[in-house]
Design an enzyme around this catalytic site. Structure first.
Site, PDB file in Angstrom:
ATOM      1  N   HIS A 119      20.659   1.214 139.995  1.00 46.14           N
ATOM      2  CA  HIS A 119      20.736   2.126 138.849  1.00 46.14           C
ATOM      3  C   HIS A 119      22.220   2.229 138.478  1.00 46.14           C
ATOM      4  O   HIS A 119      23.081   2.103 139.348  1.00 46.14           O
ATOM      5  CB  HIS A 119      20.199   3.490 139.325  1.00 46.14           C
ATOM      6  N   ASP A 196      21.472   5.021 148.032  1.00 47.08           N
ATOM      7  CA  ASP A 196      20.979   5.796 146.901  1.00 47.08           C
ATOM      8  C   ASP A 196      19.501   6.061 147.166  1.00 47.08           C
ATOM      9  O   ASP A 196      18.665   5.167 147.032  1.00 47.08           O
ATOM     10  CB  ASP A 196      21.191   4.979 145.616  1.00 47.08           C
ATOM     11  N   GLN A 199      15.018   7.326 144.542  1.00 44.30           N
ATOM     12  CA  GLN A 199      13.610   6.937 144.350  1.00 44.30           C
ATOM     13  C   GLN A 199      12.848   6.849 145.664  1.00 44.30           C
ATOM     14  O   GLN A 199      11.651   6.575 145.654  1.00 44.30           O
ATOM     15  CB  GLN A 199      13.527   5.578 143.634  1.00 44.30           C
ATOM     16  N   LYS A 222      13.494  14.913 141.309  1.00 44.77           N
ATOM     17  CA  LYS A 222      12.495  13.841 141.412  1.00 44.77           C
ATOM     18  C   LYS A 222      11.508  14.112 142.550  1.00 44.77           C
ATOM     19  O   LYS A 222      10.588  13.349 142.775  1.00 44.77           O
ATOM     20  CB  LYS A 222      13.198  12.499 141.648  1.00 44.77           C
ATOM     21  N   CYS A 362      18.144   2.500 132.986  1.00 46.63           N
ATOM     22  CA  CYS A 362      19.503   2.630 133.547  1.00 46.63           C
ATOM     23  C   CYS A 362      19.776   1.538 134.568  1.00 46.63           C
ATOM     24  O   CYS A 362      20.457   1.785 135.580  1.00 46.63           O
ATOM     25  CB  CYS A 362      19.736   3.992 134.185  1.00 46.63           C
TER      26      CYS A 362
HETATM   27  C1  LIG Z   1      17.704   4.788 141.856  1.00 41.74           C
HETATM   28  C2  LIG Z   1      18.339   5.912 141.082  1.00 41.74           C
HETATM   29  N1  LIG Z   1      19.585   6.265 141.361  1.00 41.74           N
HETATM   30  C3  LIG Z   1      20.196   7.269 140.730  1.00 41.74           C
HETATM   31  C4  LIG Z   1      19.573   7.990 139.748  1.00 41.74           C
HETATM   32  C5  LIG Z   1      20.281   9.100 139.077  1.00 41.74           C
HETATM   33  O1  LIG Z   1      19.686  10.323 139.392  1.00 41.74           O
HETATM   34  P1  LIG Z   1      20.147  11.658 138.670  1.00 41.74           P
HETATM   35  O2  LIG Z   1      20.028  11.398 137.190  1.00 41.74           O
HETATM   36  O3  LIG Z   1      19.196  12.686 139.161  1.00 41.74           O
HETATM   37  O4  LIG Z   1      21.552  11.918 139.070  1.00 41.74           O
HETATM   38  C6  LIG Z   1      18.258   7.655 139.404  1.00 41.74           C
HETATM   39  C7  LIG Z   1      17.557   8.364 138.325  1.00 41.74           C
HETATM   40  O5  LIG Z   1      16.631   7.891 137.730  1.00 41.74           O
HETATM   41  C8  LIG Z   1      17.632   6.594 140.096  1.00 41.74           C
HETATM   42  O6  LIG Z   1      16.376   6.229 139.810  1.00 41.74           O
END
Ligand SMILES: Cc1ncc(COP(=O)(O)O)c(C=O)c1O
Length: 404
Positions: A119, A196, A199, A222, A362
């Site tokens: 992401h 990260d 998900q 999430k 993203c």
């Molecule tokens: C794999 C991953 N990393 C990071 C993020 C960013 O999360 P946040 O927008 O809650 O900071 C997301 C959000 O969709 C994501 O799917």
């Protein structure tokens, strides 16, 4: 087996939108009543700033906030609550690692490894610190399923590698990475592993000690919690190598006109008024997940993935991203339809009450590396049923014949 009717009744959004078939859980989950009530209770009965006042209301709010930190530590198996830093979400957590750890520990020609499925939140902070320090950003290319092969690790990981940043589960492919195995590889060259978990944590039982990662980032929203609260887990021995990048109230021991002594961690990394209600309500979300049963939720999602993967495979022109095995995925499937734009499809589906995401999610580098345009992503959670996915499949067939 999960009782979906009962679970759904806990989420007021479905009472207020009876036609809604919500399949955009990878973007954000819906909130159960107990989470909403917990936020209301805080602001109605307990609201005061934390770690500042000595009057009872402030002391109680501080206690509740500290308790929330302890609960989060237990939920992810951290050794101590000192390893839990509250942030506003995964993005802020990952930027915190980049700015507070990487910027102070990287030097020219060091190497940082990220995968091609990250992401943007786990890609741009690394691109930025490499530009600032002269370190080299290298990309680990994933295979069709979204795994990094042994050969790819051997080719890219070496003594120059100082940081490896990887998603526990990809937000496009759904693929679950074997973090424990990756941690062994990464520690074998004395690098640190940043995970990260955005998900993964809504779907998998996460134990940071067992995974042996150095950093683990995730968002509350999430996993049934509120927006604006997130967590960064940092292994305790690494905390001493980090320098705060946000300065202000709540993170100091003492300040004079020409000097500052910072508070101990984790407060040292939480400058300003924290999201106290968010942290407390996040633990209500964790309580809800635990009471429902993390294993049961995972089993349910695997069944849904099997159903959806089988259904999509039968529709001509549909191309599925990632693994064909439900066990290797979290609760999502991304796909595209040859000859029909994903946005046209999602518009058509939206008119039938189906909420799905279309676009690059993203993760533009991933779409570029697979040489494809926008994809559609169906992401489901504990309140979704096979019926929801059946409706998606029949509506998708209708949409394809409409546009085709
Ligand atoms: C794999 C991953 N990393 C990071 C993020 C960013 O999360 P946040 O927008 O809650 O900071 C997301 C959000 O969709 C994501 O799917």
């Amino acid at each position: 087996m999960l009782n979906i009717t009962k679970i759904k009744a806990d989420f007021p959004i479905f009472k207020n939108h009876p036609e809604l078939i919500y399949l955009d859980n990878a973007a954000t989950s819906q909130k159960p009543q107990i989470v909403i009530d917990r936020i209301t209770k805080f602001y109605s009965n307990e609201n005061a700033n934390v770690h500042r006042g000595v009057y009872p209301l402030s002391e109680e709010a501080s206690e509740a906030y500290d308790e929330a930190r302890q609960k989060v530590a237990s939920f992810i198996g951290a050794r101590t609550n000192r390893e839990i830093i509250f942030t506003k979400g995964t993005t802020e957590s990952l930027n915190l690692v980049a700015q507070s750890y990487a910027l102070n520990n990287l030097k020219k020609d060091d190497e940082v490894l990220v995968t091609d499925f990250e992401h943007h939140s786990n890609f741009l902070p690394w691109q930025n610190v490499c530009q600032k320090t002269g370190a080299i950003l290298k990309i680990l290319n994933s295979d069709e399923k979204g795994f990094i092969s042994d050969e790819e690790w051997q080719k890219k990981l070496n003594k120059k590698t100082k940081i490896v940043a990887i998603a526990h589960a990809s937000n496009v492919l759904g693929t679950i990475s074997d973090i424990k195995k990756i941690a062994e590889l990464v520690h074998g060259v004395d690098a640190v592993l940043v995970v990260d978990g955005a998900q993964a944590i809504p779907h998998l039982q996460v134990d940071v000690q067992n995974l042996d990662c150095d950093f683990y980032a995730f968002s509350g929203h999430k996993m049934l919690g509120p927006m604006g609260i997130g967590v960064l887990y940092v292994k305790e021995e690494i905390l001493a190598k980090m320098v705060p990048y946000q300065l202000g109230g709540g993170m100091i021991e003492s300040v004079s006109l020409d000097d500052v002594i910072f508070a101990d961690y984790p407060e040292k990394f939480e400058a300003g008024t924290p999201n106290v209600a968010g942290a407390i309500a996040l633990t209500s979300a964790m309580d809800y997940l635990l009471a429902t049963g993390l294993e049961e939720i995972r089993k349910h999602e695997i069944l849904l993935s099997e159903f959806l993967l089988a259904g999509l495979a039968k529709i001509e022109k549909v191309r599925i991203f990632g693994s064909a095995s439900a066990n290797e995925r979290t609760g999502l499937v991304s796909f595209y339809v040859e000859g029909v734009h994903a946005h046209d499809l999602s518009d058509y589906l939206a008119k039938r009450g189906l909420a799905l995401r279309a676009g690059f999610h993203c993760a533009m580098p991933l779409h570029q590396s697979r040489a494809c345009g926008a994809t559609l992503r169906a992401s489901y959670y504990l309140y979704n049923s096979e019926k929801d996915l059946e409706f998606l499949l029949t509506s998708l067939e209708e949409a394809i014949s409409y546009y085709g």
